[in-house]
Design an enzyme around this catalytic site. Structure first.
Site, PDB file in Angstrom:
ATOM      1  N   TYR A 296       0.844  -1.210   0.000  1.00  0.00           N
ATOM      2  CA  TYR A 296       0.000   0.000   0.000  1.00  0.00           C
ATOM      3  C   TYR A 296       0.872   1.249   0.000  1.00  0.00           C
ATOM      4  O   TYR A 296       0.675   2.173  -0.787  1.00  0.00           O
ATOM      5  CB  TYR A 296      -0.906  -0.029   1.236  1.00  0.00           C
ATOM      6  CG  TYR A 296      -1.818   1.176   1.372  1.00  0.00           C
ATOM      7  CD1 TYR A 296      -3.015   1.253   0.663  1.00  0.00           C
ATOM      8  CD2 TYR A 296      -1.479   2.243   2.219  1.00  0.00           C
ATOM      9  CE1 TYR A 296      -3.855   2.357   0.799  1.00  0.00           C
ATOM     10  CE2 TYR A 296      -2.308   3.338   2.350  1.00  0.00           C
ATOM     11  CZ  TYR A 296      -3.503   3.397   1.641  1.00  0.00           C
ATOM     12  OH  TYR A 296      -4.327   4.492   1.770  1.00  0.00           O
ATOM     13  N   LYS A 300       1.152   4.191  -2.827  1.00  0.00           N
ATOM     14  CA  LYS A 300       0.801   5.602  -2.603  1.00  0.00           C
ATOM     15  C   LYS A 300       1.986   6.513  -2.907  1.00  0.00           C
ATOM     16  O   LYS A 300       1.814   7.623  -3.405  1.00  0.00           O
ATOM     17  CB  LYS A 300       0.306   5.795  -1.172  1.00  0.00           C
ATOM     18  CG  LYS A 300      -1.059   5.125  -0.922  1.00  0.00           C
ATOM     19  CD  LYS A 300      -2.137   5.720  -1.812  1.00  0.00           C
ATOM     20  CE  LYS A 300      -3.517   5.169  -1.536  1.00  0.00           C
ATOM     21  NZ  LYS A 300      -4.572   5.735  -2.375  1.00  0.00           N
TER      22      LYS A 300
HETATM   23  N1  LIG Z   1      -9.103   5.925   5.306  1.00  0.00           N
HETATM   24  C1  LIG Z   1      -7.890   6.408   5.476  1.00  0.00           C
HETATM   25  O1  LIG Z   1      -7.384   6.507   6.600  1.00  0.00           O
HETATM   26  C2  LIG Z   1      -7.081   6.856   4.298  1.00  0.00           C
HETATM   27  C3  LIG Z   1      -5.900   7.552   4.517  1.00  0.00           C
HETATM   28  C4  LIG Z   1      -5.152   7.981   3.447  1.00  0.00           C
HETATM   29  C5  LIG Z   1      -5.590   7.711   2.170  1.00  0.00           C
HETATM   30  N2  LIG Z   1      -6.734   7.016   1.970  1.00  0.00           N
HETATM   31  C6  LIG Z   1      -7.135   6.745   0.598  1.00  0.00           C
HETATM   32  O2  LIG Z   1      -8.379   7.356   0.371  1.00  0.00           O
HETATM   33  C7  LIG Z   1      -9.076   6.659  -0.657  1.00  0.00           C
HETATM   34  C8  LIG Z   1     -10.471   6.367  -0.203  1.00  0.00           C
HETATM   35  O3  LIG Z   1     -10.408   5.517   0.901  1.00  0.00           O
HETATM   36  P1  LIG Z   1     -11.592   5.338   1.928  1.00  0.00           P
HETATM   37  O4  LIG Z   1     -11.021   5.438   3.256  1.00  0.00           O
HETATM   38  O5  LIG Z   1     -12.743   6.167   1.542  1.00  0.00           O
HETATM   39  O6  LIG Z   1     -11.901   3.789   1.715  1.00  0.00           O
HETATM   40  P2  LIG Z   1     -13.211   3.059   1.195  1.00  0.00           P
HETATM   41  O7  LIG Z   1     -12.848   1.609   1.201  1.00  0.00           O
HETATM   42  O8  LIG Z   1     -14.390   3.492   1.954  1.00  0.00           O
HETATM   43  O9  LIG Z   1     -13.333   3.597  -0.298  1.00  0.00           O
HETATM   44  C9  LIG Z   1     -12.581   3.090  -1.347  1.00  0.00           C
HETATM   45  C10 LIG Z   1     -13.513   2.812  -2.506  1.00  0.00           C
HETATM   46  O10 LIG Z   1     -12.720   2.296  -3.586  1.00  0.00           O
HETATM   47  C11 LIG Z   1     -13.504   1.297  -4.210  1.00  0.00           C
HETATM   48  N3  LIG Z   1     -12.666   0.371  -4.972  1.00  0.00           N
HETATM   49  C12 LIG Z   1     -11.825  -0.559  -4.490  1.00  0.00           C
HETATM   50  N4  LIG Z   1     -11.286  -1.244  -5.509  1.00  0.00           N
HETATM   51  C13 LIG Z   1     -11.787  -0.736  -6.660  1.00  0.00           C
HETATM   52  C14 LIG Z   1     -11.621  -1.013  -8.023  1.00  0.00           C
HETATM   53  N5  LIG Z   1     -10.813  -2.000  -8.437  1.00  0.00           N
HETATM   54  N6  LIG Z   1     -12.300  -0.296  -8.919  1.00  0.00           N
HETATM   55  C15 LIG Z   1     -13.120   0.704  -8.515  1.00  0.00           C
HETATM   56  N7  LIG Z   1     -13.337   1.015  -7.233  1.00  0.00           N
HETATM   57  C16 LIG Z   1     -12.681   0.302  -6.311  1.00  0.00           C
HETATM   58  C17 LIG Z   1     -14.207   0.606  -3.063  1.00  0.00           C
HETATM   59  O11 LIG Z   1     -15.324  -0.139  -3.517  1.00  0.00           O
HETATM   60  C18 LIG Z   1     -14.562   1.755  -2.162  1.00  0.00           C
HETATM   61  O12 LIG Z   1     -15.844   2.245  -2.446  1.00  0.00           O
HETATM   62  C19 LIG Z   1      -8.245   5.422  -0.938  1.00  0.00           C
HETATM   63  O13 LIG Z   1      -7.441   5.636  -2.093  1.00  0.00           O
HETATM   64  C20 LIG Z   1      -7.371   5.297   0.277  1.00  0.00           C
HETATM   65  O14 LIG Z   1      -6.153   4.618   0.010  1.00  0.00           O
HETATM   66  C21 LIG Z   1      -7.505   6.603   3.001  1.00  0.00           C
END
Ligand SMILES: NC(=O)c1ccc[n+]([C@@H]2O[C@H](COP(=O)([O-])OP(=O)(O)OC[C@H]3O[C@@H](n4cnc5c(N)ncnc54)[C@H](O)[C@@H]3O)[C@@H](O)[C@H]2O)c1
Length: 392
Positions: A296, A300
């Site tokens: 991961y 990123k």
């Molecule tokens: N939650 C955190 O703490 C955090 C921190 C830093 C970055 N992020 C990043 O933020 C973004 C959103 O994360 P989140 O926390 O809302 O998680 P989340 O799991 O709620 O949302 C991610 C979405 O991506 C979709 N997804 C996964 N694989 C996919 C694919 N192959 N094709 C299309 N859609 C797909 C999922 O169905 C989900 O709806 C991500 O890129 C995550 O890495 C999250």
């Protein structure tokens, strides 16, 4: 009364303003109420050693020899700040006369100056595409875009978007006369990605030409916590595929469709250009204490580097590309991690200078900034919004 250096430096902004904003003779008098409010004796303002005008243009230019400090005089008198025009601009932003402010018939040189500061953040008259828009951060940003005046098209692997948030977004769109639609998409499937983006651009041109597609927010992502020694090639690739390759494929499809429709755009700020904001993570900058997630974090870091390279290729043609690097957000993604390892909560809180995790709504401001004309001069950059985590 002697003025302590500490107090002086706290009041320095008033001093600087007074020195440059007023003709020298009227300065002390005009300053009196302000100085009194600040608890100052007026005698301080009459000191003979007060520096004179600080505007750099008021200094004699001097020939420079190699090896000489350029801003030597800053040491002598810190009010003489090399290169910083300190005189406040008077009056409203400049009006554009065709004689003086158009550049080679390509429009006004500073078109955004005509907008008020808060209008810079509006996403009116445009459509924003969002991957990972079925839930979590992506769906929150969909709400924010609607609130800011844009129509949105959400894409996600989920067969249906998360309720009740989706219903609320639909209601919001209806109440504002905007559009929202949901499209199932696997961001790792190049053919599917190109087809969906091509369809979205085509439909948009026909049905809502007054709201052209001008932004992409990529939020689709997955996380797998696993010791580096245990990763199978398949698992490692899966994370890279979704988080990095999927982000690239969507940006590529967006750019292809956008350039087809805007072959002559240049790097002029705002008004007509497009903005891609990709979700990276603070994990692209650091390794996270308490969790093992090499794939991961590598993905990123890759997103951050990808954005710089796409910005290099596309910015002069009208698409700005930046990343958002969030810290820990309370979403389904982190809920799963916390469920697996409850002790993470304490470890994560220790790393946060604000002493808390964030919620998705706290990223509305940063993402609106990246997608809107407010960030017109920002490209190839990263916006780190992590509660201070990476500061220590
Ligand atoms: N939650 C955190 O703490 C955090 C921190 C830093 C970055 N992020 C990043 O933020 C973004 C959103 O994360 P989140 O926390 O809302 O998680 P989340 O799991 O709620 O949302 C991610 C979405 O991506 C979709 N997804 C996964 N694989 C996919 C694919 N192959 N094709 C299309 N859609 C797909 C999922 O169905 C989900 O709806 C991500 O890129 C995550 O890495 C999250």
């Amino acid at each position: 009364m002697s003025i302590q250096p500490r107090i002086l430096s706290a009041l320095r902004p008033q001093f600087r303003y007074a020195r440059v904003a007023l003709p020298s003779r009227s300065r002390p008098m005009s300053l009196l109420p302000q100085a009194a409010k600040a608890g100052f004796s007026s005698s301080v303002l009459h000191r003979k050693d007060q520096p004179k005008a600080a505007h750099p243009s008021k200094h004699e230019s001097r020939p420079l020899r190699s090896g000489e400090p350029v801003a030597e005089h800053v040491k002598e008198d810190e009010s003489k700040r090399a290169g910083l025009p300190e005189e406040p601009m008077e009056g409203p932003p400049p009006l554009y006369s065709s004689a003086t402010s158009h550049h080679l018939d390509r429009g006004p040189i500073a078109p955004l100056a005509a907008l008020s500061a808060h209008e810079l953040f509006f996403l009116k008259n445009r459509t924003i595409l969002i991957t990972g828009g079925g839930r979590g951060l992506g769906l929150t940003i969909a709400h924010a875009c609607l609130e800011s005046g844009a129509s949105v098209r959400c894409m996600d692997l989920l067969p249906e978007p998360s309720q009740p948030q989706w219903k609320l977004a639909e209601d919001l769109a209806r109440s504002k006369g905007l559009q929202i639609s949901y499209h199932q998409l696997d961001v790792t499937d190049q053919d599917q990605v190109h087809q969906v983006f091509s369809d979205l651009f085509a439909t948009n041109s026909q049905e809502t030409p007054h709201q052209p597609i001008r932004g992409l927010f990529t939020s689709a992502g997955i996380q797998i916590m696993m010791s580096a020694l245990d990763y199978s090639t398949e698992k490692f690739r899966k994370v890279i595929d979704v988080d990095l390759t999927g982000t690239f494929l969507c940006a590529q499809a967006f750019a292809k469709e956008w350039f087809k429709r805007h072959p002559d755009m240049d790097g002029r700020a705002g008004m007509e250009g497009a903005s891609i904001a990709m979700t990276g993570s603070m994990s692209g900058h650091i390794a996270n204490l308490g969790i093992e997630c090499a794939a991961y974090n590598a993905s990123k870091a890759g997103v951050n580097q990808l954005a710089k390279n796409l910005a290099l290729e596309w910015s002069k043609k009208g698409i700005r590309v930046n990343t958002l690097s969030p810290g820990y957000i309370r979403t389904a993604l982190t809920a799963a991690q916390l469920e697996e390892k409850p002790e993470l909560n304490k470890i994560w809180l220790q790393g946060s200078l604000l002493g808390r995790l964030s919620t998705p709504d706290e990223f509305r401001g940063p993402v609106l900034y990246l997608l809107s004309d407010a960030s017109s001069f920002m490209t190839g950059s990263d916006l780190l919004v992590d509660g201070g985590h990476c500061a220590t």
